[in-house]
Design an enzyme around this catalytic site. Sequence first.
Site, PDB file in Angstrom:
ATOM      1  N   TYR A  29       9.374  -2.274 -10.426  1.00  0.00           N
ATOM      2  CA  TYR A  29       7.979  -2.120 -10.845  1.00  0.00           C
ATOM      3  C   TYR A  29       7.157  -1.187  -9.975  1.00  0.00           C
ATOM      4  CZ  TYR A  29       3.005  -3.377 -11.211  1.00  0.00           C
ATOM      5  OH  TYR A  29       1.641  -3.327 -11.332  1.00  0.00           O
ATOM      6  N   ASN A  62       2.115  -0.185   5.416  1.00  0.00           N
ATOM      7  CA  ASN A  62       2.526  -0.685   4.103  1.00  0.00           C
ATOM      8  C   ASN A  62       3.524  -1.804   4.356  1.00  0.00           C
ATOM      9  OD1 ASN A  62       4.686   0.653   1.458  1.00  0.00           O
ATOM     10  ND2 ASN A  62       3.437  -1.175   1.499  1.00  0.00           N
ATOM     11  N   GLY A  63       3.160  -3.020   3.968  1.00  0.00           N
ATOM     12  CA  GLY A  63       4.065  -4.153   4.190  1.00  0.00           C
ATOM     13  C   GLY A  63       3.293  -5.342   4.706  1.00  0.00           C
ATOM     14  N   GLY A 109      -2.151   1.332  -4.577  1.00  0.00           N
ATOM     15  CA  GLY A 109      -3.330   0.616  -4.091  1.00  0.00           C
ATOM     16  C   GLY A 109      -4.577   1.265  -4.633  1.00  0.00           C
ATOM     17  N   CYS A 129       0.828  -1.203   0.000  1.00  0.00           N
ATOM     18  CA  CYS A 129       0.000   0.000   0.000  1.00  0.00           C
ATOM     19  C   CYS A 129       0.861   1.251   0.000  1.00  0.00           C
ATOM     20  CB  CYS A 129      -0.851  -0.003   1.256  1.00  0.00           C
ATOM     21  SG  CYS A 129      -1.622  -1.585   1.591  1.00  0.00           S
TER      22      CYS A 129
END
Length: 468
Positions: A247, A107-108, A33, A7
């Site tokens: 990416y 995030n993770g 996200g 995220c």
Amino acid sequence: MRARECCGIVAINSKSSIAKKIFFGLKVIQHRGQEAAGIAVAKDMKITCVKSSGLVHEVFDKDTLERLEGNVGIGHVRYSTTGVKTADEAHPITATTSNGDIAICHNGEFVNAERVALEKKLSGYEGETDTEILARILVKELDTTSDPTRAISRTLSKLRGAYSLAILVGDRLFAARDPHGIRPLCLGRMKEGHVVASETPILDLLEAEFIRDLKPGEIVEVGNDLAKSFEMARPEHTGHCMFEYVYFSRPDNLLDGRLVYDVRKRIGQILARENETNADLVVPVPDSGRAHAAGFADESGLPLVEGLIKNRFVERTFILPEQREREIGVLLKLNPIRSLVEDKKIVLVDDSIIRGTTMKKIVNILKKAGTGKVHVRVGCPPIRHPCYLGIDMKTRDQFVANDRSVEEIREEIGADSLAYVSLEGLVEAIDYPKEELCLGCLTGEYPVEIDGEKLRRRERLEDFTEKG
Ligand code: SF4
């Protein structure tokens, strides 16, 4: 556990109202996200939170942003990995403690959250996400101390994995990055306060001055005028996620001192150096392969031609969770310019191949447009192992490279030839010593201890040989 996520985060502490700033910041990282968004703001120790499934502009309008009154707050964009899309799973996750309200954006992914929940006898944790478990442990810690930094560090010392966090404890804002620095998080100075963000383009938008990336293992209290720092115990090596460079991050993101665009261009140059190709043109897969293709064209001397045109109003196919949605997504997304590619030998460059379905369709539409030869070149070695650290790649059988040689993958996607950048080439382009990177989805060895998987050893890169 229902869902795990990768995220994006924006958090601000300022002297003026911040909801709109967080809203615009979240729009900058919408690519991280697309399934849910949320903002929580604190005022007078009380937290107000608005979150729902949908894109940022679908979740918030003028009225909801006006309801979010306060000068300190956190925001989040999210995608789930199990296809469950409920507003409950959206962040921020909120809770109440004896020290006031708290809100968390993550995030993770924590790899041992369930085990810690079991050890701590948290009732009913089975249906909860890893971030909800984190929140419950933090609530317990905050009930035993009035020092939030201590409570956060105690909580995080029990959990293992990848995390960049923004946490509100009452009116106080904290940010933390895991000891391996797997996910990004940076700190900027605004005219009237500070901002913490997953990617630096948010700072540009808010006219904030970049201060630095959070250090691996750092917990920062982000105030109006200063940022106090606390460091957790750090491992011998970091484990920065190579996939952020390949990416996931925006190309204009400055990540741990490296401009992502430059890294991708270097990957393209190395890819060309490693794979001399008899072709007329280099065609990028837009937008993901653009920087890699520019590097390939530079190094090879072949002209770079935009032979595929992208419909900008379709979501990125990789992060759409349903297979059928992904298939339709590709068809909606790209159209070749027939006059540019017809009868030409092209080098088609993309950043990575995960499932192979997107690449197969692109090769197919290029062939249908009369392209002579399609030589596929890929800026990331074959992905054959799951990610447990926050990217939606969970099972081996979803990868086209699983149990297939490069020649078998070429056959599957219908290309005339196929080549990947080497592992050594990728590491050279990112410009970290290999032991400072996570390469787990490429090598099957991870920087963090994960049940049933190998912990990274200090092996030479050459020991991870490619199939085929
Ligand atoms: S396993 Fe792959 S995607 Fe996951 S953190 Fe490591 S490098 Fe990134």
